[in-house]
Design an enzyme around this catalytic site. Sequence first.
Site, PDB file in Angstrom:
ATOM      1  CG  HIS A 159       3.979  -1.064  -5.455  1.00  0.00           C
ATOM      2  ND1 HIS A 159       4.091  -1.783  -6.635  1.00  0.00           N
ATOM      3  CD2 HIS A 159       3.410   0.125  -5.783  1.00  0.00           C
ATOM      4  CE1 HIS A 159       3.594  -1.073  -7.633  1.00  0.00           C
ATOM      5  NE2 HIS A 159       3.179   0.086  -7.144  1.00  0.00           N
ATOM      6  CB  SER A 168       0.953   2.395  -8.213  1.00  0.00           C
ATOM      7  OG  SER A 168       2.370   2.445  -8.357  1.00  0.00           O
ATOM      8  CG  ASP A 209       6.197  -4.628  -6.796  1.00  0.00           C
ATOM      9  OD1 ASP A 209       6.795  -4.119  -5.836  1.00  0.00           O
ATOM     10  OD2 ASP A 209       5.137  -4.167  -7.270  1.00  0.00           O
TER      11      ASP A 209
END
Length: 750
Positions: free
Chosen positions: A273, A94, A270
């Site tokens: 990221h 991600s 979070d």
Amino acid sequence: MAALAYTLGKREINHYFSVRSAKVLALAAVLLLAGCHLASRRYRGNDSCEYLLSSGRFLGEKVWQPHSCMMHKYKYNEAKNCLVDKHIAFIGDSRIRQLFYSFVKIINPQFKEEGNKHENIPFEDKIASVKVDFLWHPEVNGSMKQCIKVWTEDSVAKPHVVVAGAATWSIKIHNGSNEALSQYKMNITSIAPLLEKLAKTSDVYWVLQDPVYEDLLSENRKMITNEKIDAYNEAAVSVLNSSTRNSKSHVKMFSVSKLIAQETIMESLDGLHLPESSRETSAMILMNVYCNKILKPVDGSCCQPRPPLTLMQKLAACFFTLSIVGYLIFYIIHRNAHRKNKPCTDLESGEEKKNIINTPVSPLEILLQSLCKLGLIMAYFYMCDRANLFMKENKFYTHSTFFIPIIYILVLGVFYNENTKETKVLNREQTDEWKGWMQLVILIYHISGASTFLPVYMHVRVLVAAYLFQTGYGHFSYFWIKGDFGIHRVCQVLFRLNFLVVVLCIVMDRPYQFYYFVPLVTVWFMVIYVTLALWPQIIQKKANGSCFWHFGLLLKLAFLLLCICFLAYSQGAFEKIFSLWPLSKCFELKGNVYEWWFRWRLDRYTYSIWASSCKNKAECNELHPSVSVVQILAFILIRNIPGYARSVYSSFFAWFGKISLELFTCQYHIWLAADTRGILVLIPGNPMLNIIVSTFIFVCVAHEISQITNDLAQIIIPKDNSSLLKRLACIAAFFCGLLILSSIQDKSRY
């Protein structure tokens, strides 16, 4: 007592620190710094891409400064131009997906982050034929290996750029176990040869893992600690750097994102990221790594090779080399002759007998010595801004970087004050003082990047135009009082104005219009000269007591004003005039004369003003030529109405005013960098000390060039008209040859 202490303090400073000793110290500093940088390049390597990929710091909150080089901010049209017919692949988890999105948004700012997170995401710009893919491979395993292996086959089309990286997914699903780390190391060991093979035909980057902000991590991510991330990074670096035994790995480590994340991860939503601004910086770094060597932006020195020498640069190098050798031969011969003619001592009387009377320095020696010095100075110019020996960094504006130096020079200017030789309005000492403090403010404006702050920008526009006003006033006063319209005076002025710029055009491979201020001053001098020299010539001696002659002068000036207004508002007519050869070679920039029209029109009455009512540069530039005469006249009145103000001047500012033109021109390459877009870095890691040292060298060089120009002007522009005409013919032939070489050079580039 205070006045006595002040006088004694100045004398003490001047006694121990002269201009000559300052120049010797500056020369020693240049040689020492050049040696240190050369040794550093040999030890650390000469690849600025490595610095870009691995080091840097934040200027302010969001501006990233790579170590030793400048990073260009690419716009979408530039990015498309660079990536035409290119395929870029991002492979990983991600975090790599985030980097992919930021990279694509440089190409297409409207691209939205949407779609299934755990799948491949394609992007294609059919107009520019740019293809960028994200391939979802969150772990370094057999799936990622197979994807890379396909690209290593000869028959398969390969991406031009591959950006890969993964680790946090493995830490998460295996709960941070040591066995998972061992397996990761084994897997990356099996992939390393494939990446190395692919790197021989494509640009391959392995992205090291960014740190996390552990306090913000959700419960199912608590096992992703910075300690684990460091261990995975160490495993990746140790394997990929040792994948080739006999040579350096072709796989490039993208480790700079770790440094960026360390400063910004606290802003993460979070804890895992990065915030958008940080990944945009990483994406821009990738764009610079790949595109700088293709598009070669002036303000993107990272990853740019040294530009090849042009024919004119090679000829200039040969000329200066011969001048240096010629001066050394002349010096050796002259010294030996001087030794032979040394005074000898009579053995009987004990008195010295002189065999020869001291003779003045010959013009040939002055010529060779001046050219020798100039050659060494031009070598320094080239090393600073073309040879990539010294470092360059981007500008970053803050109010303190502009206003604190302004206050500092103001204090120095007040400290050094003396009585003027004459008290008339705009006397010589006063105009030198005016030029000096304005030039210092302009220099601080340039190095601080203050053009981004509109009020400062508009005030500096006033200073530039006030300098032009002074130049015009000085030349008008000379012709009005002296009545000297001879060719010798004209040639002397033109030589002093243009000599340095012409040399820099050749040595630094830049057009004449690039140094826009000198063309402005030169053109306005010629305008004033032609206006006053044309019949009827009206000077002070003729006009005394005669309204008729004064009226004639007003008619001349009114006609000049009419011509200026016509050209200012008729861009087509202006461009037709200055697009004619050979004028076009002097006034074109990037293939047209628009920039020259803009500069000329902006200061067409030789003044400008900060208009408080305007909101942007375009609006300000339209308003200020019409009303700014008030600002300049106000300063002249304030400076001259009090009698005391006319009787003193700042010798500190006046000293700089005498070399103001050299300061303005030299700053382009040996104080600033990348043609004024950046800052020259002689001493990395210490911005304050770097500015002090580079400024000291810069001022010494400007002063020496001023003296060289004056010496050469006396030799090259003789007072005898017949000799002068012969030399003008030679100079004209030289410039014709220069224009022909320039045309040939331009054709060869395209």
